[in-house]
Design a protein around this motif. Structure first.
Motif, short mmCIF file in Angstrom:
data_model
loop_
_atom_site.label_atom_id
_atom_site.label_comp_id
_atom_site.label_asym_id
_atom_site.label_seq_id
_atom_site.Cartn_x
_atom_site.Cartn_y
_atom_site.Cartn_z
N SER A 1 0.81 -1.22 0.00
CA SER A 1 0.00 0.00 0.00
C SER A 1 0.84 1.27 0.00
O SER A 1 0.35 2.34 -0.38
N TYR A 2 2.11 1.19 0.42
CA TYR A 2 2.97 2.36 0.46
C TYR A 2 3.69 2.61 -0.87
O TYR A 2 4.23 3.70 -1.07
N LEU A 3 3.71 1.62 -1.74
CA LEU A 3 4.55 1.68 -2.93
C LEU A 3 3.73 1.85 -4.20
O LEU A 3 2.57 1.42 -4.26
N PRO A 4 4.33 2.44 -5.23
CA PRO A 4 3.66 2.45 -6.54
C PRO A 4 3.68 1.05 -7.13
O PRO A 4 4.39 0.17 -6.64
N ALA A 5 2.91 0.83 -8.20
CA ALA A 5 2.87 -0.47 -8.84
C ALA A 5 4.19 -0.83 -9.50
O ALA A 5 4.53 -2.01 -9.65
N SER A 6 4.94 0.19 -9.89
CA SER A 6 6.26 -0.02 -10.51
C SER A 6 7.05 1.26 -10.37
O SER A 6 6.54 2.29 -9.91
N VAL A 7 8.30 1.21 -10.81
CA VAL A 7 9.14 2.41 -10.71
C VAL A 7 8.72 3.48 -11.70
O VAL A 7 9.17 4.62 -11.60
N TRP A 8 7.83 3.13 -12.64
CA TRP A 8 7.36 4.11 -13.62
C TRP A 8 6.12 4.87 -13.12
O TRP A 8 5.51 5.61 -13.86
N GLU A 9 5.77 4.66 -11.86
CA GLU A 9 4.70 5.41 -11.22
C GLU A 9 5.23 6.01 -9.92
O GLU A 9 6.34 5.69 -9.49
N LEU A 10 4.43 6.86 -9.29
CA LEU A 10 4.80 7.49 -8.03
C LEU A 10 3.93 6.94 -6.90
O LEU A 10 2.81 6.47 -7.14
N PRO A 11 4.43 6.98 -5.66
CA PRO A 11 3.61 6.52 -4.54
C PRO A 11 2.30 7.33 -4.45
O PRO A 11 2.27 8.52 -4.77
N ALA B 1 8.24 17.58 -1.11
CA ALA B 1 8.87 16.44 -1.77
C ALA B 1 7.98 15.89 -2.88
O ALA B 1 8.47 15.53 -3.96
N GLU B 2 6.69 15.83 -2.62
CA GLU B 2 5.77 15.28 -3.62
C GLU B 2 5.85 16.04 -4.94
O GLU B 2 5.73 15.45 -6.02
N ARG B 3 6.10 17.33 -4.86
CA ARG B 3 6.13 18.17 -6.07
C ARG B 3 7.30 17.85 -6.98
O ARG B 3 7.24 18.10 -8.19
N VAL B 4 8.39 17.32 -6.44
CA VAL B 4 9.60 17.13 -7.24
C VAL B 4 9.89 15.67 -7.56
O VAL B 4 10.88 15.37 -8.24
N LEU B 5 9.07 14.75 -7.06
CA LEU B 5 9.31 13.34 -7.36
C LEU B 5 9.09 13.07 -8.84
O LEU B 5 8.15 13.59 -9.45
N GLU B 6 9.94 12.23 -9.39
CA GLU B 6 9.83 11.87 -10.81
C GLU B 6 9.87 10.36 -10.96
O GLU B 6 10.74 9.70 -10.39
N PRO B 7 8.93 9.79 -11.72
CA PRO B 7 8.95 8.34 -11.93
C PRO B 7 10.07 7.94 -12.86
O PRO B 7 10.66 8.77 -13.56
N GLY B 8 10.36 6.65 -12.88
CA GLY B 8 11.39 6.13 -13.78
C GLY B 8 12.34 5.19 -13.06
O GLY B 8 12.38 5.12 -11.83
N GLN B 9 13.11 4.45 -13.86
CA GLN B 9 14.07 3.50 -13.31
C GLN B 9 15.35 4.23 -12.94
O GLN B 9 15.84 5.08 -13.69
N ARG B 10 15.88 3.93 -11.79
CA ARG B 10 17.05 4.63 -11.28
C ARG B 10 18.35 4.01 -11.81
O ARG B 10 18.40 2.83 -12.16
N ALA B 11 19.38 4.82 -11.81
CA ALA B 11 20.68 4.36 -12.32
C ALA B 11 21.26 3.25 -11.45
O ALA B 11 21.92 2.34 -11.95
N HIS B 12 21.01 3.33 -10.14
CA HIS B 12 21.53 2.33 -9.22
C HIS B 12 20.39 1.37 -8.86
O HIS B 12 19.60 1.62 -7.96
N GLY B 13 20.29 0.29 -9.64
CA GLY B 13 19.23 -0.68 -9.41
C GLY B 13 19.42 -1.39 -8.08
O GLY B 13 20.54 -1.69 -7.66
N MET B 14 18.30 -1.67 -7.41
CA MET B 14 18.38 -2.33 -6.11
C MET B 14 18.82 -3.77 -6.26
O MET B 14 18.41 -4.49 -7.18
N HIS C 1 10.86 5.91 -5.17
CA HIS C 1 10.57 7.35 -5.11
C HIS C 1 9.91 7.75 -3.79
O HIS C 1 8.98 8.56 -3.77
N LEU C 2 10.42 7.22 -2.70
CA LEU C 2 9.90 7.56 -1.38
C LEU C 2 10.80 8.61 -0.73
O LEU C 2 12.00 8.38 -0.55
N PRO C 3 10.28 9.76 -0.36
CA PRO C 3 11.09 10.72 0.40
C PRO C 3 11.57 10.09 1.70
O PRO C 3 10.88 9.25 2.29
N VAL C 4 12.77 10.48 2.14
CA VAL C 4 13.37 9.90 3.33
C VAL C 4 13.33 10.90 4.48
O VAL C 4 13.68 12.07 4.32
N VAL C 5 12.91 10.40 5.65
CA VAL C 5 13.00 11.15 6.90
C VAL C 5 13.93 10.39 7.83
O VAL C 5 13.72 9.20 8.09
#
Length: 519
Positions: A252-262, A504-517, A361-365
């Motif tokens: 429930s906290y995550l997008p369906a894929s990295v091409w979407e946003l939470p 943070a929500e305003r600047v989040l961008e979907p997509g695959q990151r350079a450093h894959g998990m 694409h989760l902001p970190v606290v």
């Protein structure tokens, strides 16, 4: 003339597949306190939403007349379903058919499940019991030859098992004995769950391990306490139903894929809510620890905190939560363990968690109280500094918005790793914050040894130096030089964190990151 005879034959084969390993094997599964794979899938997805793919795949036996006389279904059940209305891929091992091993596996089914998740950009839930399709000793006899791991040209299942971590949320549920390839598939997830009484995980089970001279039970070798403390599995629950609930909540906290946003959800919790207890929650006595979890629960939206990896790297707490409805990744120091120092395990935990935040694409606290890396012989033997600089690299490589609140300690190299080094991040400090290259305690005697040795009253001289330095180390003096941006009233923390989540929500961008998990 209709095609009804063929549909009748299809229905007969489907019924044979749904019988799984037969009544005796199903009873044995239930007697062991475990659900069947089909019951598990029904419990995992929304009612009536499962669409099975490859339902009648298996091995048929044909009579002299060419008609199907017997059928052994594949021990992999897979398809699509909905979890809280969102589509997912589900793939499960059927332990009633050859214990989930390769003897009854059609390898293309789990491979297709992974490809389906990747190409349709859907989360995948792996329900694992047995060897996960890996071979057994008996496979040599049933195939007439020994299997070379990986085969010729590689193995697509291994490829997708790892690569999907950089694409879609991957959940693993270990709901029985999990070994070999099954253990690898459970570990190669973003979130993994075991059941406490009925599951165990190991590279090789007790029969193989005990042949080397050991005498271990399943629980002693790979029970939930072993695997959760080792960090191989994230969470353990009392029942399979609780495992399904944990998986649903994680997703429930995550997008369906990295091409979407939470997804930000409506929140009824006041962003400006404050609690007087925050003003005094950090003890003035530096040797006194405090409980960090109530602070996390208070600052985040009520009821939204979902902790991961509670028993591993315990000086650091990692949670998913929401701020004014926005999903965030929360990293927090726990002074109840090693005073919040980063051990090798804590560093490994940080790396994996910030990689999860970066991937989806989760902001970190970060609620920080870290006196530095753990020191001592054991810390050196564990290679803590190498793990520490890996954690530093992971934090520095993030691109998601980051907010740090320094609650108390920020010392040494580990103190540096409280925000990305090369970009802007939001930072606040409580009045209880203190920082430096080294804590004053212990550091004074090293730095002022000559003065102390020359003093007539060593204790008095030590107290004099400490008093002088304590005045200089006031966070207000640091703020005066703009070496820290803001010292805040702790009661304003939630309001500021909710503001951060909105920015943070305003600047989040979907997509695959350079450093894959990686797992």
């Amino acid at each position: 003339m209709s095609w009804q005879p063929e549909l009748d034959e299809l229905a007969r084969r489907q019924a044979m597949a749904e019988a799984m390993g037969g009544p005796d094997k199903v009873k044995r599964q239930h007697d062991g306190g475990r659900l069947t794979v089909r019951e598990r899938i029904d419990g995992m997805v929304d009612p009536g939403s499962f669409h099975e793919v490859g339902a009648i795949a298996g091995r048929g036996e044909y009579g002299p007349d060419g008609n199907l006389a017997g059928f052994t279904p594949s021990n992999c059940v897979m398809g699509r379903g909905l979890v809280e209305g969102r589509p997912v891929v589900v793939v499960g091992d059927d332990f009633t058919v050859r214990g989930g091993s390769a003897d009854a596996t059609i390898k293309e089914k789990p491979i297709m499940a992974e490809r389906m998740a990747a190409d349709l950009r859907l989360p995948i839930i792996r329900i694992i019991e047995g060897s996960g399709g890996g071979g057994s000793v008996k496979t040599i006899e049933t195939t007439g030859r020994a299997n070379l791991p990986g085969g010729v040209g590689g193995t697509w299942l291994y490829h997708h098992t790892g690569d999907n971590l950089a694409r879609v949320p991957v959940v693993g549920l270990g709901l029985g004995s999990v070994a070999g390839l099954g253990a690898a598939r459970l570990a190669a997830t973003h979130f993994s769950v075991m059941t406490k009484e009925t599951s165990a995980m190991f590279v090789a089970g007790p029969p193989v391990v005990n042949a080397l001279g050991n005498n271990l039970s399943k629980a002693e070798l790979g029970g939930w306490e072993i695997q959760c403390r080792a960090g191989s599995v994230d969470h353990a629950v009392d029942s399979e139903e609780e495992a399904f609930a944990a998986a649903r909540r994680f997703l429930s906290y995550l997008p369906a894929s990295v091409w979407e946003l939470p997804r930000r959800l409506p929140s009824e919790d006041d962003p400006g809510r404050t609690e007087e207890s925050w003003l005094s929650v950090i003890p003035r006595n530096l040797r006194r620890p405090y409980r960090i979890r109530p602070i996390i629960e208070g600052l985040m939206d009520r009821g939204s905190v979902f902790e991961m990896g509670q028993y591993f790297g315990r000086s650091v707490v990692t949670c998913l939560a929401r701020l004014d409805g926005m999903p965030v990744a929360v990293l927090a120091s726990d002074p109840m363990f090693y005073a919040g120092s980063w051990t090798a395990d804590a560093c490994a935990k940080v790396i994996r968690f910030v990689d999860l935040a970066e991937t989806f694409h989760l902001p970190v606290v970060y609620l920080m109280d870290c006196p530095g890396f753990m020191i001592g012989l054991e810390a050196e033997q564990r290679g803590t500094i190498r793990w520490g600089v890996r954690a530093m690299a992971a934090v520095n490589q993030t691109t998601v918005p980051w907010c740090t609140v320094i609650l108390r300690n920020a010392f040494g190299v580990a103190g540096v790793v409280h925000q990305p080094a090369s970009r802007y991040s939001v930072r606040y400090a409580w009045p209880s914050a203190r920082w430096g290259s080294l804590p004053l305690e212990g550091g004074i005697e090293a730095a002022y040894r000559a003065d102390l040795d020359a003093a007539e009253d060593r204790a008095a001289k030590l107290a004099e130096i400490e008093t002088r330095l304590q005045q200089l180390r006031s966070p207000l003096r640091t703020a005066e030089a703009f070496w820290v941006e803001e010292i805040i009233d702790p009661r304003q923390t939630r309001r500021l964190l909710c503001e951060f989540a909105g920015l943070a929500e305003r600047v989040l961008e979907p997509g695959q990151r350079a450093h894959g998990m990686r797992p």
